[in-house]
Enzyme design. Structure first.
Site, PDB file in Angstrom:
ATOM      1  N   ASN A  24       0.808  -1.234   0.000  1.00  0.00           N
ATOM      2  CA  ASN A  24       0.000   0.000   0.000  1.00  0.00           C
ATOM      3  C   ASN A  24       0.837   1.279   0.000  1.00  0.00           C
ATOM      4  O   ASN A  24       0.325   2.371   0.243  1.00  0.00           O
ATOM      5  CB  ASN A  24      -0.973   0.010   1.187  1.00  0.00           C
ATOM      6  CG  ASN A  24      -0.248   0.110   2.522  1.00  0.00           C
ATOM      7  OD1 ASN A  24       0.988   0.037   2.560  1.00  0.00           O
ATOM      8  ND2 ASN A  24      -0.980   0.296   3.605  1.00  0.00           N
ATOM      9  N   ASP A  26       3.167   2.551   1.928  1.00  0.00           N
ATOM     10  CA  ASP A  26       3.586   3.330   3.106  1.00  0.00           C
ATOM     11  C   ASP A  26       5.011   2.975   3.553  1.00  0.00           C
ATOM     12  O   ASP A  26       5.471   3.445   4.589  1.00  0.00           O
ATOM     13  CB  ASP A  26       2.593   3.144   4.268  1.00  0.00           C
ATOM     14  CG  ASP A  26       2.608   1.729   4.820  1.00  0.00           C
ATOM     15  OD1 ASP A  26       3.320   0.857   4.245  1.00  0.00           O
ATOM     16  OD2 ASP A  26       1.918   1.473   5.820  1.00  0.00           O
ATOM     17  N   ASP A  30       3.703  -5.679   4.087  1.00  0.00           N
ATOM     18  CA  ASP A  30       2.387  -5.967   4.660  1.00  0.00           C
ATOM     19  C   ASP A  30       1.752  -7.171   3.957  1.00  0.00           C
ATOM     20  O   ASP A  30       2.344  -7.755   3.044  1.00  0.00           O
ATOM     21  CB  ASP A  30       1.479  -4.735   4.539  1.00  0.00           C
ATOM     22  CG  ASP A  30       1.446  -4.195   3.114  1.00  0.00           C
ATOM     23  OD1 ASP A  30       1.375  -5.013   2.180  1.00  0.00           O
ATOM     24  OD2 ASP A  30       1.519  -2.955   2.941  1.00  0.00           O
ATOM     25  N   ASP A  99       3.756 -17.455  14.165  1.00  0.00           N
ATOM     26  CA  ASP A  99       4.746 -17.430  15.230  1.00  0.00           C
ATOM     27  C   ASP A  99       3.998 -17.332  16.554  1.00  0.00           C
ATOM     28  O   ASP A  99       3.077 -16.527  16.697  1.00  0.00           O
ATOM     29  CB  ASP A  99       5.655 -16.204  15.063  1.00  0.00           C
ATOM     30  CG  ASP A  99       7.110 -16.535  15.295  1.00  0.00           C
ATOM     31  OD1 ASP A  99       7.426 -17.003  16.409  1.00  0.00           O
ATOM     32  OD2 ASP A  99       7.935 -16.331  14.387  1.00  0.00           O
ATOM     33  N   GLU A 253      11.615 -23.252  18.464  1.00  0.00           N
ATOM     34  CA  GLU A 253      12.940 -22.649  18.449  1.00  0.00           C
ATOM     35  C   GLU A 253      13.668 -23.088  19.721  1.00  0.00           C
ATOM     36  O   GLU A 253      13.161 -22.912  20.827  1.00  0.00           O
ATOM     37  CB  GLU A 253      12.835 -21.133  18.415  1.00  0.00           C
ATOM     38  CG  GLU A 253      14.195 -20.501  18.217  1.00  0.00           C
ATOM     39  CD  GLU A 253      14.234 -19.006  18.511  1.00  0.00           C
ATOM     40  OE1 GLU A 253      15.189 -18.361  18.068  1.00  0.00           O
ATOM     41  OE2 GLU A 253      13.321 -18.494  19.191  1.00  0.00           O
ATOM     42  N   HIS A 326      15.425 -14.819  10.095  1.00  0.00           N
ATOM     43  CA  HIS A 326      15.512 -13.389  10.407  1.00  0.00           C
ATOM     44  C   HIS A 326      16.483 -13.095  11.557  1.00  0.00           C
ATOM     45  O   HIS A 326      16.662 -11.936  11.910  1.00  0.00           O
ATOM     46  CB  HIS A 326      14.118 -12.879  10.773  1.00  0.00           C
ATOM     47  CG  HIS A 326      13.602 -13.528  12.028  1.00  0.00           C
ATOM     48  ND1 HIS A 326      13.349 -14.884  12.116  1.00  0.00           N
ATOM     49  CD2 HIS A 326      13.351 -13.025  13.253  1.00  0.00           C
ATOM     50  CE1 HIS A 326      12.938 -15.161  13.342  1.00  0.00           C
ATOM     51  NE2 HIS A 326      12.932 -14.065  14.049  1.00  0.00           N
ATOM     52  N   ASP A 327      17.054 -14.124  12.148  1.00  0.00           N
ATOM     53  CA  ASP A 327      17.954 -13.912  13.295  1.00  0.00           C
ATOM     54  C   ASP A 327      19.430 -14.082  12.955  1.00  0.00           C
ATOM     55  O   ASP A 327      20.274 -13.994  13.855  1.00  0.00           O
ATOM     56  CB  ASP A 327      17.613 -14.904  14.422  1.00  0.00           C
ATOM     57  CG  ASP A 327      16.314 -14.545  15.119  1.00  0.00           C
ATOM     58  OD1 ASP A 327      15.937 -13.360  15.103  1.00  0.00           O
ATOM     59  OD2 ASP A 327      15.674 -15.455  15.682  1.00  0.00           O
TER      60      ASP A 327
HETATM   61  C1  GLC Z   1      13.476 -15.404  18.912  1.00  0.00           C
HETATM   62  C2  GLC Z   1      13.131 -14.654  17.658  1.00  0.00           C
HETATM   63  C3  GLC Z   1      13.877 -13.365  17.687  1.00  0.00           C
HETATM   64  C4  GLC Z   1      13.424 -12.575  18.882  1.00  0.00           C
HETATM   65  C5  GLC Z   1      13.568 -13.381  20.175  1.00  0.00           C
HETATM   66  C6  GLC Z   1      12.808 -12.767  21.286  1.00  0.00           C
HETATM   67  O1  GLC Z   1      14.790 -15.762  18.976  1.00  0.00           O
HETATM   68  O2  GLC Z   1      13.389 -15.423  16.533  1.00  0.00           O
HETATM   69  O3  GLC Z   1      13.731 -12.631  16.510  1.00  0.00           O
HETATM   70  O4  GLC Z   1      14.169 -11.408  18.988  1.00  0.00           O
HETATM   71  O5  GLC Z   1      13.080 -14.677  20.026  1.00  0.00           O
HETATM   72  O6  GLC Z   1      11.427 -12.923  21.082  1.00  0.00           O
HETATM   73 CA    CA Z   2       2.554  -1.219   3.783  1.00  0.00          CA
END
Ligand code: GLC
Ligand code: CA
Length: 548
Positions: A24, A26, A30, A99, A253, A326-327
């Site tokens: 969108n 911004d 999303d 998640d 995890e 993402h970590d």
């Molecule tokens: C997990 C997530 C991470 C987050 C952490 C605290 O390791 O993958 O991105 O910062 O938990 O929630």
């Molecule tokens: Ca957006």
């Protein structure tokens, strides 16, 4: 509910929503953007999507600090956009997993706001401790992200525990009311039709009784609060009261977990507590426990990690396979070579995609996105990064962050070579990696030799090869410092995967029992020439042979 374990045939794609695609204008990724890209995901051959948190959040940790478990953030399009994506994914035969972040909430969550004011029944929803007469903190634990693990709260006049950022107070899972809340959340989303959960830092949810001091300084962090005493009990309760009514998947995890320990949770049975763990050993071939303690890359550590999980889980439990999320920084920049970006990317793809388990691909991995070199520390967004050694001189911090920061994997996905990489028509919330003119999806689509097409081919092949799903893993040449070689072997089919981790030419000779001339070369990143049942490898060469 009978469990079909559908996830064993699947390949997942992880979306970190803020940086996937802005729909969108911004500047923030999303669900409108995700909806636009569902056909792209389908074209990769993936069978499911894992969404990093989409819930309302003040974003102290990019959504891993939730302020409402029963909604989708407005900036992502709210519940309406989510349902559209969920239906759209299901129509295309793709599952959707969410998640689950219940070790902690945001401090802006209503529960915390009430807890700090001692409003029942929330008073004991979090872990509160009074001031000690000696003025010391309640114990000596460190948090993962922001100094000590205790924060003074002026409203309640007590300390609360936060294993992560200050704005992420830990829930008190010992309180049965909190566990009821978790069950309610699980059922809410499962009833809506989602297909399972990735469970954030779930091995931290049970704290040691009395929260004792850690005796060894190095153990003040994670070593001390991982795998607490009631973890099995809590997970069993979640299984019984929620998951067992749905044919869903649960992926935990699990920092610092070993295969031996993991088997306690994931050994298969109708009531196993969890289906898979996200182990970290495969991420430690170039660091010591965390990316922030870098070490030179070691092929032995890498091979050991992968082989030990393949061997120890075989026939007992199921592996989750990944190289990026993402970590962690981008994998080509770590285990491969930016100089040989495409070739090493292909080699890494083949290296893990033919192992037994359920592979996950992280957004941008399929086009070979690489680490981002910020020019100044102020460009970083990630709470873990900016609080890491804040007192070091700028150049030293930058050097470490270039190597270790999670922001390396959080720059927007590069869709094409237009402004802002086609991620947004507005101003992107976060820096776009300047290499987007070269590295982007459109360019990869147009190039038959691209990494993207290689991923497609590898995913398709993986599904056609029964030995990958049902065979036995066997590693060859464990002592080689150049090659990682393994096979998936079943009575009717053998799949041999050869990976060079070197930029130099090295002679490879097939293991005993394999005649390469008789095999079918189904995937490779260079040629197919053979010499004496082997070949001289090119930089980061990979070949996959099938024998039937
Ligand atoms: C997990 C997530 C991470 C987050 C952490 C605290 O390791 O993958 O991105 O910062 O938990 O929630
Ligand atoms: Ca957006």
């Amino acid at each position: 509910m009978k469990r079909t374990r559908w996830y064993k045939d699947g390949v997942f794609y992880q979306i970190w929503p803020r940086s996937f695609k802005d729909g969108n204008g911004d500047g923030m990724g999303d669900l409108y953007g995700v909806y636009e890209k569902l056909d792209y995901l389908k074209s990769l051959g993936v069978d499911g999507i894992w969404f990093s948190p989409l819930y309302p959040s003040p974003c102290a940790d990019c959504g891993y600090d939730i302020s409402d478990y029963y909604n989708i953030a407005e900036e992502f399009g709210g519940m309406e956009a989510f349902r559209k994506v969920l239906d759209g994914a299901h129509e295309r035969g793709m599952k959707v997993i969410m998640d689950l972040v219940v070790n902690h909430t945001s401090d802006e969550h209503e529960w915390f706001q009430k807890s700090r004011r001692r409003i029942e029944p929330y008073t004991d929803y979090y872990i509160w401790r009074p001031k000690r007469p000696d003025g010391k903190l309640p114990n000596n634990w460190d948090s993962m992200f922001e100094g000590k693990a205790w924060q003074w709260d002026d409203v309640r006049q007590e300390y609360y525990l936060h294993l992560f950022a200050i704005k992420q107070p830990d829930l008190n899972m010992d309180n049965p009311l909190v566990r009821q809340e978790v069950v309610k959340i699980l059922r809410f989303w499962l009833d809506m039709g989602i297909d399972g959960f990735r469970e954030d830092v779930i091995t931290f949810i049970s704290k040691r009784e009395g929260l004792p001091d850690a005796s060894i300084p190095a153990m003040r962090g994670i070593f001390h609060y991982n795998l607490g005493p009631r973890l099995h009990e809590f997970l069993t309760q979640f299984r019984k009261e929620a998951f067992s009514d749905y044919d869903c998947v649960t992926i935990a995890e699990s920092a610092l977990i070993t295969p031996e320990k993991a088997l306690e949770f994931i050994s298969e049975g109708e009531e196993n507590e969890l289906d898979m763990v996200i182990q970290f050993q495969c991420m430690c071939a170039d660091c010591l426990f965390t990316d922030f303690v870098p070490m030179p890359f070691s092929l032995y550590r890498l091979k050991n990690a992968f082989s030990s999980w393949q061997e120890k889980l075989d026939g007992k439990a199921w592996n989750m396979l990944y190289l990026e999320n993402h970590d962690h920084p981008r994998i080509i920049s770590r285990y491969g070579s930016e100089q040989f970006r495409i070739q090493s990317g292909k080699m890494l793809c083949a290296m893990y995609l033919f192992q037994k388990g359920t592979p996950f691909i992280y957004q941008g991995q399929e086009i070979g996105m690489i680490n981002w070199r910020a020019e100044s520390v102020s460009q970083y967004e990630d709470v873990q990064t900016i609080n890491h050694c804040p007192h070091w001189p700028e150049d030293k911090r930058l050097r470490l962050y270039h190597r270790a920061s999670r922001d390396n994997a959080r720059t927007p996905v590069q869709w094409d070579s237009t402004e802002h990489a086609g991620f947004t028509t507005g101003t992107p919330w976060f820096t776009v990696n300047p290499n987007y003119r070269e590295i982007n999806v459109a360019a990869a689509e147009a190039d038959p030799d691209s990494l993207l097409h290689f991923y497609r081919k590898a995913i398709k092949l993986r599904k056609e090869l029964s030995a990958v799903r049902f065979g036995k893993y066997k590693e060859y040449f464990r002592l080689s410092g150049t090659f990682y070689v393994y096979a998936m072997e079943s009575p009717s089919q053998r799949v041999l995967v050869i990976c060079s981790f070197s930029s130099e030419a090295k002679y490879f000779r097939a293991p005993r029992g394999y005649d390469l001339a008789k095999g079918k070369l189904v995937l490779s990143n260079y040629g197919s020439s053979l010499r004496n049942n082997g070949f001289t490898s090119m930089p980061y060469e990979t070949r996959v042979y099938v024998f039937e």
